[in-house]
Design an enzyme around this catalytic site. Structure first.
Site, PDB file in Angstrom:
ATOM      1  N   GLY A 282      47.464  46.718  36.220  1.00  0.00           N
ATOM      2  CA  GLY A 282      46.954  47.934  36.904  1.00  0.00           C
ATOM      3  C   GLY A 282      45.758  49.037  37.095  1.00  0.00           C
ATOM      4  O   GLY A 282      45.692  49.910  37.003  1.00  0.00           O
TER       5      GLY A 282
ATOM      6  N   MET B 104      52.130  40.761  24.664  1.00  0.00           N
ATOM      7  CA  MET B 104      51.838  42.277  23.621  1.00  0.00           C
ATOM      8  C   MET B 104      52.909  42.257  22.385  1.00  0.00           C
ATOM      9  O   MET B 104      53.705  42.256  23.095  1.00  0.00           O
ATOM     10  CB  MET B 104      51.743  42.796  24.885  1.00  0.00           C
TER      11      MET B 104
ATOM     12  N   SER C  29      47.713  36.744  36.252  1.00  0.00           N
ATOM     13  CA  SER C  29      48.266  37.064  35.307  1.00  0.00           C
ATOM     14  C   SER C  29      50.490  37.250  35.540  1.00  0.00           C
ATOM     15  O   SER C  29      50.562  38.564  36.301  1.00  0.00           O
ATOM     16  CB  SER C  29      48.267  38.924  34.986  1.00  0.00           C
TER      17      SER C  29
ATOM     18  N   HIS D 142      48.321  32.345  33.357  1.00  0.00           N
ATOM     19  CA  HIS D 142      47.617  33.671  32.781  1.00  0.00           C
ATOM     20  C   HIS D 142      48.882  34.611  31.715  1.00  0.00           C
ATOM     21  O   HIS D 142      49.761  35.786  32.579  1.00  0.00           O
ATOM     22  CB  HIS D 142      46.754  34.486  32.971  1.00  0.00           C
TER      23      HIS D 142
ATOM     24  N   ASP E 184      50.061  36.982  29.191  1.00  0.00           N
ATOM     25  CA  ASP E 184      49.801  38.227  28.027  1.00  0.00           C
ATOM     26  C   ASP E 184      50.912  38.216  27.632  1.00  0.00           C
ATOM     27  O   ASP E 184      51.852  39.416  27.757  1.00  0.00           O
ATOM     28  CB  ASP E 184      49.533  39.946  29.474  1.00  0.00           C
TER      29      ASP E 184
ATOM     30  N   MET F 163      48.168  39.282  22.601  1.00  0.00           N
ATOM     31  CA  MET F 163      47.467  40.992  21.991  1.00  0.00           C
ATOM     32  C   MET F 163      48.920  41.058  21.025  1.00  0.00           C
ATOM     33  O   MET F 163      49.621  41.675  21.423  1.00  0.00           O
ATOM     34  CB  MET F 163      47.712  41.928  23.696  1.00  0.00           C
TER      35      MET F 163
ATOM     36  N   GLY G  35      46.265  39.947  37.995  1.00  0.00           N
ATOM     37  CA  GLY G  35      47.706  40.663  37.766  1.00  0.00           C
ATOM     38  C   GLY G  35      47.930  41.464  39.093  1.00  0.00           C
ATOM     39  O   GLY G  35      48.251  40.992  39.952  1.00  0.00           O
ATOM     40  N   SER G  36      47.585  42.522  38.915  1.00  0.00           N
ATOM     41  CA  SER G  36      47.236  42.955  40.812  1.00  0.00           C
ATOM     42  C   SER G  36      47.202  42.032  41.498  1.00  0.00           C
ATOM     43  O   SER G  36      47.638  42.503  43.211  1.00  0.00           O
ATOM     44  CB  SER G  36      46.831  44.499  40.211  1.00  0.00           C
TER      45      SER G  36
ATOM     46  N   GLY H 210      46.382  45.738  27.091  1.00  0.00           N
ATOM     47  CA  GLY H 210      48.025  47.135  27.296  1.00  0.00           C
ATOM     48  C   GLY H 210      48.882  47.037  28.437  1.00  0.00           C
ATOM     49  O   GLY H 210      50.159  46.976  28.483  1.00  0.00           O
ATOM     50  N   PHE H 211      48.084  46.851  29.882  1.00  0.00           N
ATOM     51  CA  PHE H 211      48.486  47.378  30.878  1.00  0.00           C
ATOM     52  C   PHE H 211      48.050  46.596  31.961  1.00  0.00           C
ATOM     53  O   PHE H 211      46.980  47.025  32.033  1.00  0.00           O
ATOM     54  CB  PHE H 211      49.049  48.685  31.260  1.00  0.00           C
TER      55      PHE H 211
ATOM     56  N   ASP I  20      39.323  39.645  32.408  1.00  0.00           N
ATOM     57  CA  ASP I  20      40.522  39.844  32.231  1.00  0.00           C
ATOM     58  C   ASP I  20      40.439  41.569  32.390  1.00  0.00           C
ATOM     59  O   ASP I  20      40.536  42.251  31.897  1.00  0.00           O
ATOM     60  CB  ASP I  20      41.311  39.905  31.457  1.00  0.00           C
ATOM     61  N   GLY I  21      41.061  42.225  33.717  1.00  0.00           N
ATOM     62  CA  GLY I  21      41.003  43.781  33.332  1.00  0.00           C
ATOM     63  C   GLY I  21      40.902  43.849  34.975  1.00  0.00           C
ATOM     64  O   GLY I  21      39.405  44.484  35.844  1.00  0.00           O
ATOM     65  N   GLY I  22      41.664  44.052  36.063  1.00  0.00           N
ATOM     66  CA  GLY I  22      41.017  44.770  36.984  1.00  0.00           C
ATOM     67  C   GLY I  22      40.275  44.397  37.891  1.00  0.00           C
ATOM     68  O   GLY I  22      39.015  45.181  39.073  1.00  0.00           O
TER      69      GLY I  22
ATOM     70  N   HIS J 172      46.993  34.637  26.331  1.00  0.00           N
ATOM     71  CA  HIS J 172      46.305  36.134  26.184  1.00  0.00           C
ATOM     72  C   HIS J 172      47.227  36.346  24.716  1.00  0.00           C
ATOM     73  O   HIS J 172      47.492  37.485  25.375  1.00  0.00           O
ATOM     74  CB  HIS J 172      46.076  36.965  26.960  1.00  0.00           C
TER      75      HIS J 172
ATOM     76  N   MET K 236      36.941  41.298  28.109  1.00  0.00           N
ATOM     77  CA  MET K 236      38.326  42.540  28.481  1.00  0.00           C
ATOM     78  C   MET K 236      37.730  43.450  29.340  1.00  0.00           C
ATOM     79  O   MET K 236      36.758  43.761  28.721  1.00  0.00           O
ATOM     80  CB  MET K 236      39.011  43.124  27.901  1.00  0.00           C
TER      81      MET K 236
HETATM   82  C1  DX5 Z   1      45.859  43.640  30.097  1.00  0.00           C
HETATM   83  C2  DX5 Z   1      46.472  41.878  29.844  1.00  0.00           C
HETATM   84  C3  DX5 Z   1      45.616  41.908  32.043  1.00  0.00           C
HETATM   85  C4  DX5 Z   1      46.401  42.515  33.060  1.00  0.00           C
HETATM   86  C5  DX5 Z   1      45.811  42.238  33.917  1.00  0.00           C
HETATM   87  O1  DX5 Z   1      46.166  44.249  29.325  1.00  0.00           O
HETATM   88  O2  DX5 Z   1      45.705  41.533  29.546  1.00  0.00           O
HETATM   89  O3  DX5 Z   1      46.212  40.500  31.636  1.00  0.00           O
HETATM   90  O4  DX5 Z   1      48.350  42.191  33.454  1.00  0.00           O
HETATM   91  O5  DX5 Z   1      46.078  43.164  35.008  1.00  0.00           O
HETATM   92  P1  DX5 Z   1      45.426  44.241  36.564  1.00  0.00           P
HETATM   93  O6  DX5 Z   1      45.392  42.369  36.821  1.00  0.00           O
HETATM   94  O7  DX5 Z   1      46.443  43.822  37.442  1.00  0.00           O
HETATM   95  O8  DX5 Z   1      44.665  44.516  35.878  1.00  0.00           O
HETATM   96 ZN    ZN Z   2      44.980  38.884  29.702  1.00  0.00          ZN
END
Ligand code: DX5
Ligand code: ZN
Length: 227
Positions: free
Chosen positions: A150, A39, A10, A35, A37, A70, A203-204, A147-148, A180-182, A68, A142
């Site tokens: 990390g 928003m 991401s 990816h 994101d 959102m 992402g992280s 939204g965020f 996607d996420g964590g 993606h 998801m």
């Molecule tokens: C969350 C995003 C994700 C996010 C992933 O709203 O859709 O794509 O940036 O970040 P990590 O991998 O750090 O959870």
């Molecule tokens: Zn995403």
């Protein structure tokens, strides 16, 4: 489902003052997708990247762009993203109003030669995907509330991946399942790939890794070993 594991870092977790440097790093690391994101500060509280970013990104890399969305009322802006150079577009079930809008999204995206994908928040029933699963190329599960970056992986999300995989087995064996996420190599990549995930967003897990370039291959191996 159960093809090779693909990695989709991401770009939201990249250094905004050094996007091109970070994109070249992802290319060297052998990334499969990028990816993006998007928003809108309405569908989710955060405001991030939009159409000009996607079109400029398209000009500097050949890596497939996994966008993606959102955003609220995605059909109003869909054409902009299709024209900006997205290869895959994921739209939230929560943002589409009824079957007519879901089918319109799929049809317009296909007509543009782009891969349609449906996504859903962690509390949206996965069973609602069933009528569309044969018509889309990817489902994005998801594993955090969007939204965020990390955030911590929501435990049990792998069961939702398993349910989508079970549906795909019956209705669309070529479907890609993205999570996607964590997601990180330590544990969660393996958990979701064991249940049928094909594409790991990170992402992280990439950009905050000690060696981000190497992290792409490490994540892919972690997923593949769990298969
Ligand atoms: C969350 C995003 C994700 C996010 C992933 O709203 O859709 O794509 O940036 O970040 P990590 O991998 O750090 O959870
Ligand atoms: Zn995403």
């Amino acid at each position: 489902m159960f093809g090779d594991i693909k990695i989709s870092p991401s770009i939201l977790s990249a250094d905004f003052m050094n996007f091109e440097r970070d994109i070249r790093m992802l290319e060297r690391g052998g990334t499969d997708f990028i990816h993006v994101d998007v928003m809108d500060g309405h569908f989710v509280p955060n405001l991030t990247l939009g159409v000009p970013f996607v079109s400029q990104l398209r000009k500097i890399t050949d890596i497939p762009l996994d966008v993606h969305l959102m955003i609220s009322n995605p059909l109003e802006q869909l054409d902009w993203y299709l024209k900006a150079g997205a290869d895959w577009v994921s739209v939230h079930m929560e943002a589409l109003h009824g079957e007519g809008e879901v089918r319109e999204f799929i049809q317009r995206t296909r007509e543009a030669g782009v891969h349609p994908a449906l996504t859903l928040k962690p509390d949206y029933p996965v069973e609602e995907l069933e009528p569309y699963i044969a018509e889309v190329d990817m489902v994005l599960v998801m594993s955090v509330f969007p939204g965020f970056s990390g955030q911590s992986y929501i435990e049990g999300s792998e069961d939702r991946v398993g349910k989508v995989a079970e549906m795909a087995k019956r209705l669309n064996p070529d479907l890609l399942i993205e999570v996607d996420g964590g997601i990180s190599a330590g544990r969660t990549a393996g958990l979701v790939c064991a249940q049928g995930a094909d594409v790991l967003v990170a992402g992280s897990g990439v950009f905050k890794a000690e060696d981000p370039e190497a992290a792409i291959g490490i994540l892919r191996n972690a997923g593949a070993e769990a298969r």
